[in-house]
Enzyme design. Structure first.
Site, mmCIF file in Angstrom:
data_model
loop_
_atom_site.group_PDB
_atom_site.id
_atom_site.type_symbol
_atom_site.label_atom_id
_atom_site.label_comp_id
_atom_site.label_asym_id
_atom_site.label_seq_id
_atom_site.Cartn_x
_atom_site.Cartn_y
_atom_site.Cartn_z
ATOM 1 N N LEU C 124 0.834 -1.202 0.000
ATOM 2 C CA LEU C 124 0.000 0.000 0.000
ATOM 3 C C LEU C 124 0.872 1.257 0.000
ATOM 4 C CD1 LEU C 124 -2.773 1.467 0.358
ATOM 5 C CD2 LEU C 124 -2.556 1.090 2.818
ATOM 6 N N GLU C 126 3.557 4.227 -0.235
ATOM 7 C CA GLU C 126 4.468 4.764 -1.253
ATOM 8 C C GLU C 126 5.183 5.962 -0.668
ATOM 9 O OE1 GLU C 126 2.405 5.655 -4.848
ATOM 10 O OE2 GLU C 126 1.458 3.694 -4.943
ATOM 11 N N ASN C 128 4.965 9.031 -1.293
ATOM 12 C CA ASN C 128 4.077 10.141 -0.969
ATOM 13 C C ASN C 128 2.720 9.682 -0.458
ATOM 14 O OD1 ASN C 128 5.900 12.223 -1.774
ATOM 15 N ND2 ASN C 128 5.528 11.550 -3.875
ATOM 16 N N GLY C 130 1.600 7.448 2.718
ATOM 17 C CA GLY C 130 1.746 6.606 3.897
ATOM 18 C C GLY C 130 0.472 6.723 4.674
ATOM 19 N N ILE C 156 7.911 -2.272 1.987
ATOM 20 C CA ILE C 156 6.962 -3.387 1.968
ATOM 21 C C ILE C 156 7.537 -4.598 2.702
ATOM 22 C CG2 ILE C 156 5.557 -4.915 0.517
ATOM 23 C CD1 ILE C 156 4.874 -1.810 0.499
ATOM 24 N N ARG C 242 -5.334 -5.084 12.247
ATOM 25 C CA ARG C 242 -4.820 -4.225 13.321
ATOM 26 C C ARG C 242 -4.724 -4.938 14.660
ATOM 27 N NH1 ARG C 242 -8.639 -0.220 11.855
ATOM 28 N NH2 ARG C 242 -7.719 1.066 10.221
ATOM 29 N N GLN C 278 10.964 -1.396 46.518
ATOM 30 C CA GLN C 278 9.643 -0.930 46.060
ATOM 31 C C GLN C 278 9.708 -0.181 44.738
ATOM 32 O OE1 GLN C 278 7.409 1.225 48.993
ATOM 33 N NE2 GLN C 278 6.249 -0.628 49.501
ATOM 34 N N GLN C 336 15.071 -0.251 31.605
ATOM 35 C CA GLN C 336 15.353 0.548 32.797
ATOM 36 C C GLN C 336 15.530 -0.337 34.038
ATOM 37 O OE1 GLN C 336 15.899 3.724 32.502
ATOM 38 N NE2 GLN C 336 16.277 4.144 34.664
ATOM 39 N N GLU C 363 1.285 -0.144 9.790
ATOM 40 C CA GLU C 363 -0.153 -0.424 9.648
ATOM 41 C C GLU C 363 -0.997 0.714 10.239
ATOM 42 O OE1 GLU C 363 -1.693 -4.363 10.007
ATOM 43 O OE2 GLU C 363 0.290 -5.234 9.679
#
Lengths: 395, 260, 385
Positions: C124, C126, C128, C130, C156, C242, C278, C336, C363
């Site tokens: 999908l 390119e 220009n 996204g 891709i 998704r 803690q 961390q 995505e």
């Protein structure tokens, strides 16, 4: 014999379950029950708080004991050269033969007569020797047939063989054919003073336990012994004995050895032949840690071995592995560096004459097996040791 | 090609420990697995089937719970499974085990029988060759490579201490395999679903027409006299002091013992 | 927490976990270092039937849904996001065929995809186009019985490695977004080549390339759906996939969290393992809580999609947004907790942190996800009035 559980006494407390190494006790309807995995090892007898587990005899226990006389050693060869394990077996066989007050014979397939003569010098009274074409190269069926026939003809009491690829492959066929028991990988062999039976002790469960096995009724009693476990007998240049030549006529094989290919596995050979071994385990910390071991080994003229932990970490190739799943070694001196001493490792090296353990954990089990122990950081100790050994040797 | 793979369910010995006080095995939480060498035998069976056609049957002798191991083999792709279970099999040593398996294989029929080179609980490596003897067929141990399979013969490499032997055999033949032979596949989802539904064929002593004098304890030439924990040496000397002192003491001991 | 998975779902989880632990964990650091495409692992996944999870049984798959796929993706992601991206992108590329393909197209492609014989990629993005899919410049011009494709797709996933590509191209520029169409293009078609393999910050085991179309002719039948349906195909595809990205977030967060706990139990400072402090416990507690929340959301949305719900844009965007933001936070916190060790390549958490970043980007960036949710909210509340 059978192990029985008295259901009236059993309270279902499950104390016996943990004691069973074979997973043969299960709880069914609140009572313990013995299943078909039972090996009659009797480990459960003493643990039952109610005394509900006992041993009972069966009619079949009154078997007639088979008869046999003499101790035999199968002496294997590769490329016409007798394997070292054969001399070790003759050492063990000699001891058993004198306890039983009988003679010691060797069986040799596929060598010249001078090799047979060597076996006499290493302690055999008699050598059954065959050098026919069909048994020059190891092949299971001809070997099994020829040895079985010999045993049936001469009826020895005990037959020992090396727990090598050769012995472990065809000796079971012989035992199956002769309808007799075979105990693999024995680490010690003794005679029961009362019955004259062979007490065959071997590790099981990855070396976590030892089991003593009997073959009380059938003859011969057969056992294989790992190389490097028994001490060689005494070599006597002047010893005389009889060489009985046999032939392998009418022996056929359905398998055919097309080719024998040698692969350089020098380390493996080196390890088993080495008189000094420096070994590293998880405590070595990585491939860099092995470098200081290599320096020590060079100063000592030693070979390098490793525990499974170090091999599994990928610090050193598998061919260096000593232990249950690796090589068994028996050097004069074994220096274990950063090896905790899991039983699996110990079974591969505990026959070493002198064991030195270096580990930073004073509780490491390796110290229980060691003759000398040093608690400390091997990254300090080893380089210093290397230096001092070089000085002592005047290098 | 009719292929039978003999497998054994074993405790994962890597996790078995001895309780030093009671001298018994600590088995709590030790999982039962298919003997690791047998996994390579299963893979070999599936591989031969893929190359030469046929079907693969796994067989085990054990208590009813050994069914788990058979189902695991089915999830890897074997076609059918047989459980040999009978109170009469109790106390079998390698001889009686091999006899029992051989009787079952005789009943089922096979061109190729595959076994792992040994089981990790007993480490005997005896059952495979003994089965072959009972069936009066050839066997080849320690197979590290299968060079070729034809209609009437198989060519394999047998691992030896100093290299390997190239061996050919006619069928039927029994092969015991080493780890170098292959990498056992993982199960598939379809296989796992099939395993859940599969009917495991159960056979007892009568089904395989076994001589009861050759079964279980009665048929076993060997007996376990006793088991015990491996002994430990007691004569150790701990070298104390500074790093320098420890190392010096060690070098002196080595010189005394003529190790240098 | 118990999500009341069915026996089969547990089976799928256990198998994916076994593959992750036995086959992926041992090689993930090396794959990250070399950027080599994990073909060996793809073979294992194929043999295990995982590629066929969401493909209907009539086409050789297992006929499972979004939840099963999410469970498998989560387990693979726990070990390596690079591998799971390759696996998930295959599903992404398959959805256009699954949702809009003709029976012939399905018969032609799905059995091989289900068996893992052919890998798929979705094209999908390119240069220009996204986040703004309307900027698509690749064109497909009908000439007789063939479409002629020209243009370049960018970044891709599975590019070069996949055999089958589902792509979006403009068939009628005058119609704006309604002038786009979806096509299936096979590797090896003349005029279809690949750009260089991108050198990425993370998910380095996955392959990312340009797809270059230079007068590439494909049969007219290779159109997916009808002319002009391109963006519908793309949006429905993304709606379906998704949640899988959300599952990737859950997996990588879980993997990093487990490493952090293991380390915190071993690492001793001031005479105590650091897990007894803690300050560390609170970090771990927040990590565990947010992972569980994102897993609950991902599973709930997956079940919602599997129920046959029609419009799932908002919910699937939520699951992706939340779970991947959590993944970034948790992987960062894992580093961390482990301090200097966490920053070193000896431990896997720095890789997980680098890998996790992509989840907030690909995505549909998480900003775009918020747009999707925002648009849906406007629609919803307008209707209510």
């Amino acid at each position: 014999m059978l192990i029985r559980i008295d259901k009236d006494k059993c309270t279902g407390c499950e104390a016996c379950i943990a004691s069973c190494p074979y997973d043969a006790i299960i709880i069914k309807d609140g009572k313990a029950e013995i299943n078909e995995l039972c090996q009659m090892c009797k480990a459960c007898l003493s643990v039952c708080p109610e005394g509900a587990i006992s041993e009972v005899s069966e009619d079949s226990d009154q078997k007639e004991k088979g008869q046999g006389r003499g101790v035999w050693v199968f002496a294997e060869q590769r490329d016409g050269k007798t394997a070292v394990v054969s001399f070790e077996l003759l050492g063990a066989g000699r001891r058993l033969a004198s306890e039983l007050n009988t003679e010691l014979s060797a069986v040799l397939f596929g060598c010249t007569e001078s090799e047979a003569d060597e076996l006499i010098k290493w302690g055999a009274d008699k050598v059954y020797h065959c050098n026919d074409e069909i048994i020059k190269v190891f092949n299971d069926e001809p070997y099994a047939k020829l040895l079985s026939d010999l045993i049936q003809e001469h009826k020895p009491d005990i037959v020992l063989a090396g727990a090598t690829p050769i012995g472990r492959s065809f000796i079971p066929r012989v035992a199956a054919r002769l309808k007799t028991g075979l105990t693999a990988d024995c680490t010690s062999l003794d005679i029961d003073k009362e019955t004259g039976n062979l007490l065959q002790t071997r590790p099981a469960f990855g070396g976590n336990i030892m089991a003593t096995i009997l073959c009380p009724f059938t003859r011969p009693q057969m056992a294989t012994v790992r190389p490097r476990v028994m001490k060689r007998g005494e070599y006597d240049e002047k010893r005389k004995g009889a060489i009985i030549n046999i032939n392998a006529d009418n022996i056929k094989s359905r398998t055919n050895v097309i080719e024998t290919v040698k692969e350089a596995s020098e380390t493996a050979l080196n390890l088993q032949e080495a008189s000094i071994i420096v070994a590293g385990g998880r405590g070595v910390g990585g491939p860099k840690g092995f470098e200081i071991l290599f320096e020590l080994a060079e100063a000592l003229g030693a070979s390098i071995a490793a525990s499974r932990a170090a091999v599994d970490e990928g610090w050193i190739p598998y061919r260096h592995q000593v232990g249950q799943t690796g090589k068994t070694v028996g050097p004069k001196l074994y220096i274990a560096c950063g090896i905790s001493g899991a039983v699996q490792h110990l079974v591969g090296m505990q026959s070493s004459d002198i064991i030195i353990a270096i580990n930073k954990n004073p509780e490491a089990p390796i110290f229980n097996t060691a003759n000398f122990g040093i608690v400390g950081d091997l990254f300090e100790l080893i380089p210093l040791l290397t230096k001092k050994i070089k000085e002592a040797k005047g290098l | 090609m009719k292929i039978i793979v003999c497998i054994k369910q074993v405790p994962d010995t890597a996790e078995v420990r001895i309780n030093p006080e009671t001298n018994t095995l600590i088995r709590d939480g030790v999982p039962s697995i298919i003997n690791p060498y047998d996994m390579h035998a299963i893979e070999a069976g599936l591989h031969i089937k893929e190359k030469a056609g046929g079907n693969v049957t796994v067989i085990t002798m054990g208590p009813p719970q050994a069914e788990t191991a058979l189902r695991e083999a089915i999830s890897m792709g074997v076609d059918s499974a047989v459980l040999l279970t009978d109170r009469a099999f109790a106390g079998s040593d390698t001889w009686a085990t091999a006899y029992t398996l051989a009787k079952a294989i005789e009943y089922l029929g096979a061109d190729i029988i595959l076994c792992g080179k040994q089981a990790i609980d007993g480490d005997t490596a005896q059952v495979g060759p003994e089965i072959a003897e009972f069936l009066d067929i050839p066997h080849i141990s320690y197979i590290r490579k299968i060079d070729e399979i034809k209609d009437n013969k198989i060519v394999v490499q047998r691992l030896m201490d100093d290299g390997y032997d190239v061996i050919e055999s006619s069928f039927p033949v029994l092969l015991t395999v080493v780890k170098e032979l292959n990498v056992p596949r993982l199960p598939s989802i379809k296989g796992k679903m099939a395993a859940k539904k599969a009917v495991i064929q159960k056979m007892n002593a009568a089904d395989i027409k076994a001589d009861e004098n050759c079964l279980g304890l009665k048929g076993s030439p060997t007996q376990v006299r006793n088991i015990f924990a491996p002994e430990v040496k007691k004569d150790r000397i701990m070298l104390e002091g500074t790093t320098e002192e420890k190392v010096t003491a060690l070098v002196n001991e080595l010189m005394r013992l003529k190790c240098l | 927490m118990d999500y009341f998975l069915s026996e089969e779902q547990v089976m799928i989880r256990d198998l994916a976990r076994q593959i992750a632990e036995e086959k992926i964990v041992p090689v993930r650091a090396e794959l990250d270092e070399t950027g080599e495409f994990p073909w060996d692992i793809m073979k294992v996944l194929a043999q295990s039937d995982l590629f066929g999870l969401f493909i209907p049984e009539e086409y050789g798959g297992l006929g499972k849904g979004c939840l099963e796929l999410s469970i498998a993706v989560e387990e693979l992601s726990r070990a390596c996001l690079g591998v799971s991206t390759t696996f998930a992108a295959n599903a992404l590329g398959t959805y256009p065929l699954l949702l809009f393909g003709t029976d012939e197209q399905k018969k032609k492609y799905l059995p091989d995809i289900a068996a893992g014989k052919r890998l798929v990629a979705f094209g999908l993005t390119e240069a220009n186009a996204g986040s703004d899919a309307g900027g698509t410049q690749t064109t497909a011009r009908l000439e007789g019985n063939e479409y002629i494709i020209n243009g370049t797709k960018q970044w891709i996933t599975n590019g070069g490695e996949a055999e089958v590509y589902t792509i979006i191209a403009i068939t009628d520029r005058s119609k704006g977004p309604r002038g786009a169409s979806a096509f299936v293009v096979e590797k090896g078609t003349p005029g279809f080549t690949f750009g260089k393999k991108e050198n990425k910050m993370g998910i380095r085991a996955s392959a990312t390339t340009e797809l270059i179309f230079d007068n590439c002719r494909i049969p007219r039948d290779n159109i997916i759906g009808k002319e002009g349906m391109g963006f519908v195909v793309a949006m429905k595809t993304l709606d379906s996939s998704r949640t899988g990205v959300g599952a990737q977030g859950v997996g990588v967060a879980q993997g990093a969290f487990e490493e952090a706990v293991k380390f915190a139990k071993q690492r001793v400072q001031f005479g105590h393992p650091v897990i007894t402090f803690q300050a560390v416990q609170h970090m771990l507690a927040d990590m565990a809580t947010s992972i569980e929340a994102s897993r609950a959301l991902v599973y709930a949305v997956a079940r919602f999609i599997d129920s046959g719900a029609k419009d799932v844009s908002k919910e699937s965007a939520m699951s992706k947004l939340f779970a991947t933001d959590v993944a970034m936070k948790v992987t960062t916190d894992a580093v961390q907790v482990m301090g200097g060790s966490g920053y070193m390549k000896e431990y896997p958490v720095e890789k997980m942190m680098r890998d996790a970043k992509i989840l907030q980007i690909y995505e549909g960036t998480n900003q775009i996800q918020r747009n999707v949710i925002g648009q849906a909210l406007i629609k919803e509340f307008t209707k209510k009035k």
